[in-house]
Design a protein around this motif. Structure first.
Motif, PDB file in Angstrom:
ATOM      1  N   ALA A  51       0.814  -1.215   0.000  1.00 31.24           N
ATOM      2  CA  ALA A  51       0.000   0.000   0.000  1.00 31.24           C
ATOM      3  C   ALA A  51       0.847   1.264   0.000  1.00 31.24           C
ATOM      4  O   ALA A  51       0.379   2.335  -0.395  1.00 31.24           O
ATOM      5  N   THR A  52       2.118   1.158   0.409  1.00 30.54           N
ATOM      6  CA  THR A  52       3.010   2.324   0.407  1.00 30.54           C
ATOM      7  C   THR A  52       3.851   2.391  -0.858  1.00 30.54           C
ATOM      8  O   THR A  52       4.744   3.232  -0.959  1.00 30.54           O
ATOM      9  N   GLY A  53       3.589   1.505  -1.814  1.00 27.93           N
ATOM     10  CA  GLY A  53       4.369   1.456  -3.048  1.00 27.93           C
ATOM     11  C   GLY A  53       4.230   2.726  -3.879  1.00 27.93           C
ATOM     12  O   GLY A  53       3.263   3.475  -3.758  1.00 27.93           O
ATOM     13  N   THR A  54       5.229   2.955  -4.716  1.00 27.82           N
ATOM     14  CA  THR A  54       5.251   4.146  -5.566  1.00 27.82           C
ATOM     15  C   THR A  54       5.068   3.815  -7.043  1.00 27.82           C
ATOM     16  O   THR A  54       5.136   4.692  -7.883  1.00 27.82           O
ATOM     17  N   THR A  55       4.843   2.539  -7.339  1.00 23.21           N
ATOM     18  CA  THR A  55       4.682   2.108  -8.716  1.00 23.21           C
ATOM     19  C   THR A  55       3.374   1.338  -8.855  1.00 23.21           C
ATOM     20  O   THR A  55       3.100   0.426  -8.080  1.00 23.21           O
ATOM     21  N   ALA A  56       2.572   1.725  -9.839  1.00 28.89           N
ATOM     22  CA  ALA A  56       1.320   1.025 -10.126  1.00 28.89           C
ATOM     23  C   ALA A  56       1.558   0.074 -11.287  1.00 28.89           C
ATOM     24  O   ALA A  56       2.103   0.475 -12.314  1.00 28.89           O
ATOM     25  N   ILE A  57       1.201  -1.208 -11.108  1.00 27.75           N
ATOM     26  CA  ILE A  57       1.395  -2.172 -12.192  1.00 27.75           C
ATOM     27  C   ILE A  57       0.054  -2.795 -12.570  1.00 27.75           C
ATOM     28  O   ILE A  57      -0.892  -2.820 -11.783  1.00 27.75           O
ATOM     29  N   ARG A  58      -0.002  -3.301 -13.818  1.00 29.72           N
ATOM     30  CA  ARG A  58      -1.200  -3.941 -14.339  1.00 29.72           C
ATOM     31  C   ARG A  58      -0.787  -4.846 -15.497  1.00 29.72           C
ATOM     32  O   ARG A  58       0.326  -4.738 -16.010  1.00 29.72           O
ATOM     33  N   GLN A  59      -1.684  -5.728 -15.896  1.00 30.61           N
ATOM     34  CA  GLN A  59      -1.495  -6.523 -17.111  1.00 30.61           C
ATOM     35  C   GLN A  59      -2.403  -5.941 -18.174  1.00 30.61           C
ATOM     36  O   GLN A  59      -3.592  -5.722 -17.930  1.00 30.61           O
ATOM     37  N   ASP A  60      -1.855  -5.684 -19.368  1.00 35.49           N
ATOM     38  CA  ASP A  60      -2.693  -5.140 -20.440  1.00 35.49           C
ATOM     39  C   ASP A  60      -3.433  -6.277 -21.153  1.00 35.49           C
ATOM     40  O   ASP A  60      -3.318  -7.448 -20.766  1.00 35.49           O
ATOM     41  N   VAL A  61      -4.211  -5.941 -22.169  1.00 35.77           N
ATOM     42  CA  VAL A  61      -5.041  -6.941 -22.847  1.00 35.77           C
ATOM     43  C   VAL A  61      -4.231  -8.003 -23.580  1.00 35.77           C
ATOM     44  O   VAL A  61      -4.741  -9.082 -23.869  1.00 35.77           O
ATOM     45  N   THR A  62      -2.963  -7.723 -23.871  1.00 38.11           N
ATOM     46  CA  THR A  62      -2.109  -8.715 -24.531  1.00 38.11           C
ATOM     47  C   THR A  62      -1.385  -9.612 -23.533  1.00 38.11           C
ATOM     48  O   THR A  62      -0.653 -10.500 -23.926  1.00 38.11           O
TER      49      THR A  62
END
Length: 101
Positions: A51-62
């Motif tokens: 929760a204190t992280g500074t980077t937002a990550i995600r998986q895209d549609v590929t």
């Protein structure tokens, strides 16, 4: 007769950057390799959510893992993004710094 022949060469393609769950090449801890949104470079991210992280990550549609740093304009995760910490901040054997000339 080499002057009459055309040489066909394939264009150079740089190697594909790592992407997805793997290990850090320096400390062998688990990481998620993500492509950054700003410059499309591979960045290792610690796999645990923070929760204190500074980077937002995600998986895209590929299926590629993407990351972006939080900014004043976009200070919170959006959509499917979750907060993590970049591995460079916690790696016990970090990359050597370049010495100024």
């Amino acid at each position: 007769m080499t002057g009459d022949r055309q040489m066909f060469t394939t264009p150079y393609r740089p190697p594909t950057p790592p992407n997805g769950p793997s290990t850090c090449p320096r400390c062998r801890q688990p990481v998620i390799w993500c492509l950054t949104d700003t410059n499309r470079r591979a960045q290792p991210i610690n796999p645990g959510r923070d929760a204190t992280g500074t980077t937002a990550i995600r998986q895209d549609v590929t299926g590629r893992w993407r990351s972006r740093g939080l900014t004043r304009e976009r200070p919170t995760p959006e959509g499917a993004e979750v907060l993590h910490i970049p591995h460079a901040a916690t790696c016990p054997t970090p990359r050597p710094r370049k010495t100024p000339r």
